[in-house]
Every structure is written in structure tokens, then in C-alpha cells.
Design a protein around this motif. Structure first.
Motif, PDB file in Angstrom:
ATOM      1  N   ARG A   1       0.826  -1.201   0.000  1.00 53.93           N
ATOM      2  CA  ARG A   1       0.000   0.000   0.000  1.00 53.93           C
ATOM      3  C   ARG A   1       0.864   1.258   0.000  1.00 53.93           C
ATOM      4  NH1 ARG A   1      -5.283  -0.141   3.147  1.00 53.93           N
ATOM      5  NH2 ARG A   1      -6.167  -0.285   1.105  1.00 53.93           N
ATOM      6  N   ASP A   2       2.046   1.174   0.580  1.00 55.97           N
ATOM      7  CA  ASP A   2       2.925   2.324   0.694  1.00 55.97           C
ATOM      8  C   ASP A   2       3.721   2.509  -0.595  1.00 55.97           C
ATOM      9  OD1 ASP A   2       4.296   4.447   1.843  1.00 55.97           O
ATOM     10  OD2 ASP A   2       5.813   3.142   2.744  1.00 55.97           O
ATOM     11  N   ARG A   3       3.780   3.741  -1.077  1.00 63.55           N
ATOM     12  CA  ARG A   3       4.487   4.026  -2.328  1.00 63.55           C
ATOM     13  C   ARG A   3       5.973   3.744  -2.199  1.00 63.55           C
ATOM     14  NH1 ARG A   3       4.609  10.003  -4.629  1.00 63.55           N
ATOM     15  NH2 ARG A   3       3.838  10.202  -2.522  1.00 63.55           N
ATOM     16  N   ALA A   4       6.570   4.078  -1.074  1.00 60.78           N
ATOM     17  CA  ALA A   4       7.995   3.836  -0.874  1.00 60.78           C
ATOM     18  C   ALA A   4       8.305   2.345  -0.905  1.00 60.78           C
ATOM     19  CB  ALA A   4       8.446   4.442   0.449  1.00 60.78           C
ATOM     20  N   GLU A   5       7.428   1.565  -0.298  1.00 64.30           N
ATOM     21  CA  GLU A   5       7.623   0.115  -0.293  1.00 64.30           C
ATOM     22  C   GLU A   5       7.514  -0.454  -1.703  1.00 64.30           C
ATOM     23  OE1 GLU A   5       5.841  -3.704   2.156  1.00 64.30           O
ATOM     24  OE2 GLU A   5       5.033  -1.711   2.512  1.00 64.30           O
ATOM     25  N   LYS A   6       6.574   0.040  -2.488  1.00 57.25           N
ATOM     26  CA  LYS A   6       6.436  -0.422  -3.873  1.00 57.25           C
ATOM     27  C   LYS A   6       7.680  -0.106  -4.679  1.00 57.25           C
ATOM     28  CE  LYS A   6       1.467  -0.160  -4.340  1.00 57.25           C
ATOM     29  NZ  LYS A   6       0.350   0.242  -5.155  1.00 57.25           N
ATOM     30  N   LEU A   7       8.221   1.096  -4.498  1.00 61.26           N
ATOM     31  CA  LEU A   7       9.418   1.482  -5.243  1.00 61.26           C
ATOM     32  C   LEU A   7      10.612   0.612  -4.882  1.00 61.26           C
ATOM     33  CD1 LEU A   7       9.076   5.356  -5.166  1.00 61.26           C
ATOM     34  CD2 LEU A   7       8.716   3.848  -7.115  1.00 61.26           C
ATOM     35  N   LEU A   8      10.718   0.220  -3.627  1.00 60.35           N
ATOM     36  CA  LEU A   8      11.822  -0.657  -3.232  1.00 60.35           C
ATOM     37  C   LEU A   8      11.697  -2.033  -3.874  1.00 60.35           C
ATOM     38  CD1 LEU A   8      12.121   0.310   0.519  1.00 60.35           C
ATOM     39  CD2 LEU A   8      13.644   0.946  -1.348  1.00 60.35           C
ATOM     40  N   TYR A   9      10.484  -2.570  -3.939  1.00 65.32           N
ATOM     41  CA  TYR A   9      10.290  -3.867  -4.585  1.00 65.32           C
ATOM     42  C   TYR A   9      10.586  -3.785  -6.080  1.00 65.32           C
ATOM     43  CZ  TYR A   9       8.031  -5.273  -0.241  1.00 65.32           C
ATOM     44  OH  TYR A   9       7.769  -5.560   1.064  1.00 65.32           O
ATOM     45  N   ILE A  10      10.179  -2.704  -6.701  1.00 64.90           N
ATOM     46  CA  ILE A  10      10.468  -2.522  -8.129  1.00 64.90           C
ATOM     47  C   ILE A  10      11.973  -2.392  -8.349  1.00 64.90           C
ATOM     48  CG2 ILE A  10      10.177  -0.927 -10.064  1.00 64.90           C
ATOM     49  CD1 ILE A  10       7.319  -0.454  -8.987  1.00 64.90           C
ATOM     50  N   ASN A  11      12.675  -1.773  -7.411  1.00 68.76           N
ATOM     51  CA  ASN A  11      14.126  -1.658  -7.487  1.00 68.76           C
ATOM     52  C   ASN A  11      14.790  -3.029  -7.432  1.00 68.76           C
ATOM     53  OD1 ASN A  11      16.609  -0.362  -7.556  1.00 68.76           O
ATOM     54  ND2 ASN A  11      16.688  -0.196  -5.341  1.00 68.76           N
ATOM     55  N   VAL A  12      14.306  -3.898  -6.559  1.00 69.64           N
ATOM     56  CA  VAL A  12      14.840  -5.266  -6.470  1.00 69.64           C
ATOM     57  C   VAL A  12      14.624  -5.997  -7.792  1.00 69.64           C
ATOM     58  CG1 VAL A  12      14.541  -7.500  -5.334  1.00 69.64           C
ATOM     59  CG2 VAL A  12      14.579  -5.419  -3.980  1.00 69.64           C
ATOM     60  N   ILE A  13      13.470  -5.797  -8.409  1.00 67.32           N
ATOM     61  CA  ILE A  13      13.197  -6.431  -9.704  1.00 67.32           C
ATOM     62  C   ILE A  13      14.213  -5.971 -10.740  1.00 67.32           C
ATOM     63  CG2 ILE A  13      11.524  -6.557 -11.590  1.00 67.32           C
ATOM     64  CD1 ILE A  13       9.308  -6.432  -9.449  1.00 67.32           C
ATOM     65  N   GLY A  14      14.549  -4.678 -10.726  1.00 65.11           N
ATOM     66  CA  GLY A  14      15.546  -4.159 -11.670  1.00 65.11           C
ATOM     67  C   GLY A  14      16.906  -4.808 -11.496  1.00 65.11           C
ATOM     68  N   PHE A  15      17.342  -4.977 -10.254  1.00 63.47           N
ATOM     69  CA  PHE A  15      18.625  -5.630 -10.008  1.00 63.47           C
ATOM     70  C   PHE A  15      18.583  -7.110 -10.402  1.00 63.47           C
ATOM     71  CE2 PHE A  15      19.340  -2.120  -6.854  1.00 63.47           C
ATOM     72  CZ  PHE A  15      20.414  -1.565  -7.520  1.00 63.47           C
ATOM     73  N   CYS A  16      17.458  -7.761 -10.192  1.00 62.63           N
ATOM     74  CA  CYS A  16      17.334  -9.170 -10.584  1.00 62.63           C
ATOM     75  C   CYS A  16      17.398  -9.335 -12.099  1.00 62.63           C
ATOM     76  CB  CYS A  16      16.029  -9.751 -10.051  1.00 62.63           C
ATOM     77  SG  CYS A  16      16.050 -10.068  -8.284  1.00 62.63           S
ATOM     78  N   ILE A  17      16.822  -8.398 -12.820  1.00 61.80           N
ATOM     79  CA  ILE A  17      16.862  -8.489 -14.280  1.00 61.80           C
ATOM     80  C   ILE A  17      18.290  -8.358 -14.783  1.00 61.80           C
ATOM     81  CG2 ILE A  17      16.189  -7.294 -16.404  1.00 61.80           C
ATOM     82  CD1 ILE A  17      13.467  -6.812 -15.105  1.00 61.80           C
TER      83      ILE A  17
END
Length: 91
Positions: free
Chosen positions: A21-37
Motif C-alpha cells: 500500500r505504501d508508495r515507498a515500499e512499492k518502489l523498493l520492490y520494483i528496485n529489487v526487480i531491476g537488479f534481478c533483471i
């Protein structure tokens, strides 16, 4: 084996980004996805060009994560106007 593990991590982070629900938390998860790619690119394309491509993606995702961190830090000083709170204070 590593590709499958990273794929599972990407799927879990995508689900958590959708559920968060938190925007900051969503951005951190999206950041992890970027590093995984970038890790997937490096593991899947096992040529010198694949290494250059993975390094480029990693560097740009790092710059993006720094931009996200800077933006989140500047949001702490932001004043948010909430009409509902103002109406409750009047009553």
C-alpha cells in the motif's frame, strides 16, 4: 539453477509490489526487480556482450534507485493537504 531462483525472487517481488500500500515500499520492490533483471541478463547471455549489457543495466538501475532514494528523502519535508482531516477538525 540460479536463473530459476532469481525468477522466483522476481515473481515474489512483483506480487509484493502489487499488494503493498505504501508508495515507498512499492518502489523498493520494483528496485529489487531491476537488479534481478540485470543478474538474469548476466547469467543468461554468457558472452562478453552479455556482460556489457548486464553491467549497463546494473549501472542504470543503480542510478534509478539513487533517484528514488533522493525523491523519497525529499518527500519527508512535503506538506500534504488532506481535505477530510480539515473537515473533521471543523466539526
Amino acid at each position: 539453477m540460479f536463473i530459476e531462483i532469481i525468477g522466483v525472487i522476481i515473481i515474489l517481488m512483483a506480487i509484493r509490489a502489487v499488494v503493498a500500500r505504501d508508495r515507498a515500499e512499492k518502489l523498493l520492490y520494483i528496485n529489487v526487480i531491476g537488479f534481478c533483471i540485470s543478474a538474469l541478463v548476466a547469467l543468461y547471455i554468457q558472452t562478453p556482450f552479455g556482460l556489457v549489457l548486464a553491467a549497463t543495466f546494473f549501472i542504470t538501475s543503480t542510478i534509478g534507485s539513487n533517484a528514488i532514494a533522493y525523491t523519497l528523502d525529499s518527500l519527508d519535508d512535503e506538506i500534504i493537504y488532506d481535505k477530510d482531516v480539515e473537515e473533521q477538525e471543523e466539526n
